[in-house]
Write a protein that holds these residues in place. Structure first.
Motif, PDB file in Angstrom:
ATOM      1  N   PHE A 258      21.666  23.661  43.056  1.00 20.49           N
ATOM      2  CA  PHE A 258      21.238  22.926  44.242  1.00 20.49           C
ATOM      3  C   PHE A 258      21.494  23.745  45.506  1.00 20.49           C
ATOM      4  CE2 PHE A 258      21.895  19.556  41.154  1.00 20.49           C
ATOM      5  CZ  PHE A 258      20.793  18.738  41.372  1.00 20.49           C
ATOM      6  N   THR A 259      20.827  23.347  46.574  1.00 22.94           N
ATOM      7  CA  THR A 259      21.051  23.936  47.890  1.00 22.94           C
ATOM      8  C   THR A 259      21.717  22.893  48.762  1.00 22.94           C
ATOM      9  OG1 THR A 259      19.077  25.324  47.696  1.00 22.94           O
ATOM     10  CG2 THR A 259      19.993  25.016  49.900  1.00 22.94           C
ATOM     11  N   GLN A 260      22.905  23.192  49.250  1.00 26.57           N
ATOM     12  CA  GLN A 260      23.614  22.215  50.065  1.00 26.57           C
ATOM     13  C   GLN A 260      23.001  22.153  51.458  1.00 26.57           C
ATOM     14  OE1 GLN A 260      27.851  22.730  50.211  1.00 26.57           O
ATOM     15  NE2 GLN A 260      28.186  20.872  51.401  1.00 26.57           N
ATOM     16  N   SER A 261      22.801  20.942  51.938  1.00 29.01           N
ATOM     17  CA  SER A 261      22.186  20.738  53.236  1.00 29.01           C
ATOM     18  C   SER A 261      22.897  19.613  53.971  1.00 29.01           C
ATOM     19  CB  SER A 261      20.700  20.391  53.080  1.00 29.01           C
ATOM     20  OG  SER A 261      20.139  20.010  54.317  1.00 29.01           O
ATOM     21  N   SER A 262      23.029  19.774  55.270  1.00 24.38           N
ATOM     22  CA  SER A 262      23.622  18.711  56.086  1.00 24.38           C
ATOM     23  C   SER A 262      22.543  17.880  56.754  1.00 24.38           C
ATOM     24  CB  SER A 262      24.533  19.326  57.159  1.00 24.38           C
ATOM     25  OG  SER A 262      23.804  20.212  57.991  1.00 24.38           O
ATOM     26  N   ASP A 263      21.290  18.240  56.507  1.00 16.31           N
ATOM     27  CA  ASP A 263      20.164  17.562  57.134  1.00 16.31           C
ATOM     28  C   ASP A 263      19.875  16.228  56.445  1.00 16.31           C
ATOM     29  OD1 ASP A 263      17.009  17.089  57.363  1.00 16.31           O
ATOM     30  OD2 ASP A 263      17.692  18.260  59.083  1.00 16.31           O
ATOM     31  N   ASP A 264      19.492  15.226  57.228  1.00 20.34           N
ATOM     32  CA  ASP A 264      19.170  13.920  56.667  1.00 20.34           C
ATOM     33  C   ASP A 264      17.888  13.943  55.837  1.00 20.34           C
ATOM     34  OD1 ASP A 264      21.394  12.773  57.762  1.00 20.34           O
ATOM     35  OD2 ASP A 264      20.370  12.069  59.576  1.00 20.34           O
ATOM     36  N   GLY A 265      17.172  15.042  55.900  1.00 17.91           N
ATOM     37  CA  GLY A 265      15.944  15.141  55.126  1.00 17.91           C
ATOM     38  C   GLY A 265      16.134  15.747  53.754  1.00 17.91           C
ATOM     39  N   ALA A 266      17.354  15.926  53.302  1.00 10.81           N
ATOM     40  CA  ALA A 266      17.612  16.478  51.972  1.00 10.81           C
ATOM     41  C   ALA A 266      17.019  15.580  50.898  1.00 10.81           C
ATOM     42  CB  ALA A 266      19.120  16.641  51.758  1.00 10.81           C
ATOM     43  N   GLU A 267      16.604  16.183  49.783  1.00  8.37           N
ATOM     44  CA  GLU A 267      15.972  15.415  48.710  1.00  8.37           C
ATOM     45  C   GLU A 267      16.961  14.492  47.999  1.00  8.37           C
ATOM     46  OE1 GLU A 267      13.182  18.028  46.284  1.00  8.37           O
ATOM     47  OE2 GLU A 267      14.344  19.501  47.431  1.00  8.37           O
ATOM     48  N   TYR A 268      18.214  14.913  47.931  1.00 10.26           N
ATOM     49  CA  TYR A 268      19.218  14.153  47.205  1.00 10.26           C
ATOM     50  C   TYR A 268      20.471  13.986  48.052  1.00 10.26           C
ATOM     51  CZ  TYR A 268      16.173  15.690  43.430  1.00 10.26           C
ATOM     52  OH  TYR A 268      15.071  15.944  42.668  1.00 10.26           O
ATOM     53  N   VAL A 269      21.227  12.959  47.718  1.00 11.08           N
ATOM     54  CA  VAL A 269      22.511  12.731  48.379  1.00 11.08           C
ATOM     55  C   VAL A 269      23.585  12.620  47.292  1.00 11.08           C
ATOM     56  CG1 VAL A 269      23.874  11.257  49.895  1.00 11.08           C
ATOM     57  CG2 VAL A 269      21.410  11.502  50.280  1.00 11.08           C
ATOM     58  N   ALA A 270      24.635  13.394  47.434  1.00 10.60           N
ATOM     59  CA  ALA A 270      25.767  13.329  46.505  1.00 10.60           C
ATOM     60  C   ALA A 270      26.884  12.550  47.188  1.00 10.60           C
ATOM     61  CB  ALA A 270      26.240  14.729  46.130  1.00 10.60           C
ATOM     62  N   TYR A 271      27.137  11.350  46.710  1.00 13.71           N
ATOM     63  CA  TYR A 271      28.193  10.524  47.284  1.00 13.71           C
ATOM     64  C   TYR A 271      29.516  10.832  46.570  1.00 13.71           C
ATOM     65  CZ  TYR A 271      24.493   7.908  49.588  1.00 13.71           C
ATOM     66  OH  TYR A 271      23.412   7.553  50.373  1.00 13.71           O
ATOM     67  N   VAL A 272      30.537  11.095  47.360  1.00 15.81           N
ATOM     68  CA  VAL A 272      31.816  11.544  46.816  1.00 15.81           C
ATOM     69  C   VAL A 272      32.921  10.548  47.148  1.00 15.81           C
ATOM     70  CG1 VAL A 272      33.557  13.382  46.868  1.00 15.81           C
ATOM     71  CG2 VAL A 272      31.131  13.962  47.040  1.00 15.81           C
ATOM     72  N   SER A 273      33.755  10.285  46.165  1.00 16.60           N
ATOM     73  CA  SER A 273      34.920   9.436  46.356  1.00 16.60           C
ATOM     74  C   SER A 273      36.087  10.034  45.576  1.00 16.60           C
ATOM     75  CB  SER A 273      34.635   8.015  45.855  1.00 16.60           C
ATOM     76  OG  SER A 273      35.814   7.227  45.892  1.00 16.60           O
ATOM     77  N   PHE A 274      37.286   9.885  46.111  1.00 12.25           N
ATOM     78  CA  PHE A 274      38.453  10.328  45.354  1.00 12.25           C
ATOM     79  C   PHE A 274      39.623   9.415  45.682  1.00 12.25           C
ATOM     80  CE2 PHE A 274      39.899  12.044  49.307  1.00 12.25           C
ATOM     81  CZ  PHE A 274      41.283  12.157  49.192  1.00 12.25           C
ATOM     82  N   ARG A 275      40.556   9.380  44.772  1.00  8.70           N
ATOM     83  CA  ARG A 275      41.773   8.602  45.014  1.00  8.70           C
ATOM     84  C   ARG A 275      42.934   9.273  44.300  1.00  8.70           C
ATOM     85  NH1 ARG A 275      43.384   4.982  40.978  1.00  8.70           N
ATOM     86  NH2 ARG A 275      42.011   4.898  39.155  1.00  8.70           N
ATOM     87  N   ARG A 276      44.100   9.112  44.890  1.00  8.48           N
ATOM     88  CA  ARG A 276      45.330   9.650  44.308  1.00  8.48           C
ATOM     89  C   ARG A 276      46.318   8.496  44.171  1.00  8.48           C
ATOM     90  NH1 ARG A 276      46.550  15.036  44.788  1.00  8.48           N
ATOM     91  NH2 ARG A 276      48.620  14.688  45.701  1.00  8.48           N
ATOM     92  N   ALA A 277      46.897   8.359  42.993  1.00 12.38           N
ATOM     93  CA  ALA A 277      47.835   7.275  42.733  1.00 12.38           C
ATOM     94  C   ALA A 277      49.139   7.848  42.192  1.00 12.38           C
ATOM     95  CB  ALA A 277      47.241   6.286  41.735  1.00 12.38           C
ATOM     96  N   PHE A 278      50.245   7.283  42.645  1.00 15.13           N
ATOM     97  CA  PHE A 278      51.566   7.721  42.188  1.00 15.13           C
ATOM     98  C   PHE A 278      52.137   6.695  41.224  1.00 15.13           C
ATOM     99  CE2 PHE A 278      56.196   7.492  42.611  1.00 15.13           C
ATOM    100  CZ  PHE A 278      56.542   8.779  42.219  1.00 15.13           C
ATOM    101  N   ARG A 279      52.605   7.185  40.088  1.00 14.00           N
ATOM    102  CA  ARG A 279      53.236   6.307  39.113  1.00 14.00           C
ATOM    103  C   ARG A 279      54.692   6.713  38.953  1.00 14.00           C
ATOM    104  NH1 ARG A 279      50.325   7.419  35.112  1.00 14.00           N
ATOM    105  NH2 ARG A 279      51.731   8.557  33.749  1.00 14.00           N
ATOM    106  N   SER A 280      55.602   5.785  39.240  1.00 17.79           N
ATOM    107  CA  SER A 280      57.028   6.077  39.136  1.00 17.79           C
ATOM    108  C   SER A 280      57.429   6.200  37.676  1.00 17.79           C
ATOM    109  CB  SER A 280      57.833   4.974  39.822  1.00 17.79           C
ATOM    110  OG  SER A 280      57.583   3.733  39.189  1.00 17.79           O
ATOM    111  N   PRO A 281      58.555   6.857  37.390  1.00 15.21           N
ATOM    112  CA  PRO A 281      59.008   7.027  36.010  1.00 15.21           C
ATOM    113  C   PRO A 281      59.184   5.677  35.314  1.00 15.21           C
ATOM    114  CG  PRO A 281      60.256   8.433  37.484  1.00 15.21           C
ATOM    115  CD  PRO A 281      59.432   7.529  38.360  1.00 15.21           C
TER     116      PRO A 281
END
Length: 202
Positions: free
Chosen positions: A77-100
Motif C-alpha cells: 500500500f501507499t500511505q497517504s494523509s489525504d482524505d481522498g485515499a482509497e482505503y482507511v486503516a483504523y487503528v486501536s490499541f490497549r495495554r492492560a496490567f495484570r498483578s501477580p
C-alpha cells in the motif's frame, strides 16, 4: 619477560549488535487473528486513522499508528494523509496490567528439613530456614493492537485483524516502542493471511 595481556574492549558496533540480539530474544510470542472475505486489496492509497472509542490516545497512539503505516507500505500500500485515499486503516490499541496471581500466598520465610538450595529464589540457611531473595513478583503487561481496513467509497470492511502479546513488567518486550513494531509486523506480515485462524508468531 611475560607480556601483559591487552585489555579486551568490545567495539561500539558489537555492543549495539548484542543489545539488539538481547531485545530480539526478549520478545514474547504474539497471537494473531485475521479476518477477510475473498482476496482483499493489496495496493492503493491508505490513510491511517484512529479507531472510534480507542481506549488509549495521545503520543503513544502515534507510535502504534506509525508502525502500522510502515507495515502497510511493506505489503504494497501507499500511505497517504489525504482524505481522498482509497482505503482507511483504523487503528486501536490497549495495554492492560495484570498483578501477580495469589500474591498474598507468597511466604517470605519457610521452615523445612535440611539446608539445601532450592528453586524459586530460596536460599537454604542452617537447619532449613529459607529466605525468599527473589524480591517482589512482577506483574504482566498485555498489549493488543487491532486494525480494520475499510473502503472509503462505501465504508465496507475488507480486512481486519488483532495481535496480542504479554510480557513481564519492566522487560524490554513490555515497552511501547518495541511492542508496537513487533505487533504491527506480526499482524500485517504475510498480509492478508488466512482468514479466521489464530496463529502464534515468535
Amino acid at each position: 619477560m611475560v607480556k601483559p595481556i591487552p585489555h579486551f574492549r568490545p567495539s561500539l558496533a558489537l555492543c549495539a549488535a548484542l543489545a539488539l540480539a538481547g531485545c530480539a530474544t526478549a520478545i514474547a510470542p504474539i497471537e494473531v487473528t485475521r479476518f477477510h472475505i475473498g482476496n482483499p486489496a493489496t495496493t492503493g492509497a491508505v490513510a491511517v486513522r484512529e479507531m472510534a472509542n480507542n481506549p488509549d490516545v495521545g503520543l503513544e497512539f502515534r507510535t502504534y499508528a506509525s508502525a502500522v503505516g510502515r507495515e502497510l507500505q511493506r505489503v504494497g500500500f501507499t500511505q497517504s494523509s489525504d482524505d481522498g485515499a482509497e482505503y482507511v486503516a483504523y487503528v486501536s490499541f490497549r495495554r492492560a496490567f495484570r498483578s501477580p496471581i495469589d500474591e498474598g500466598k507468597r511466604k517470605p520465610v519457610s521452615v523445612g528439613v535440611g539446608g539445601a538450595v532450592g528453586s524459586g529464589g530460596y536460599s537454604g540457611l542452617g537447619v532449613g530456614i529459607g529466605i525468599d531473595l527473589s524480591g517482589p513478583p512482577k506483574g504482566m503487561v498485555t498489549t493488543e493492537l487491532a486494525v480494520q481496513m475499510r473502503r472509503r467509497a462505501d465504508g465496507v470492511a475488507i480486512w481486519e485483524g488483532r495481535a496480542t502479546t504479554s510480557a513481564r513488567e519492566g522487560s524490554p518486550a513490555a515497552q511501547p516502542g518495541l511492542a508496537a513494531a513487533k505487533l504491527a509486523s506480526a499482524l500485517l506480515g504475510g498480509y492478508p493471511g488466512e482468514s479466521g485462524r489464530t496463529i502464534t508468531v515468535k
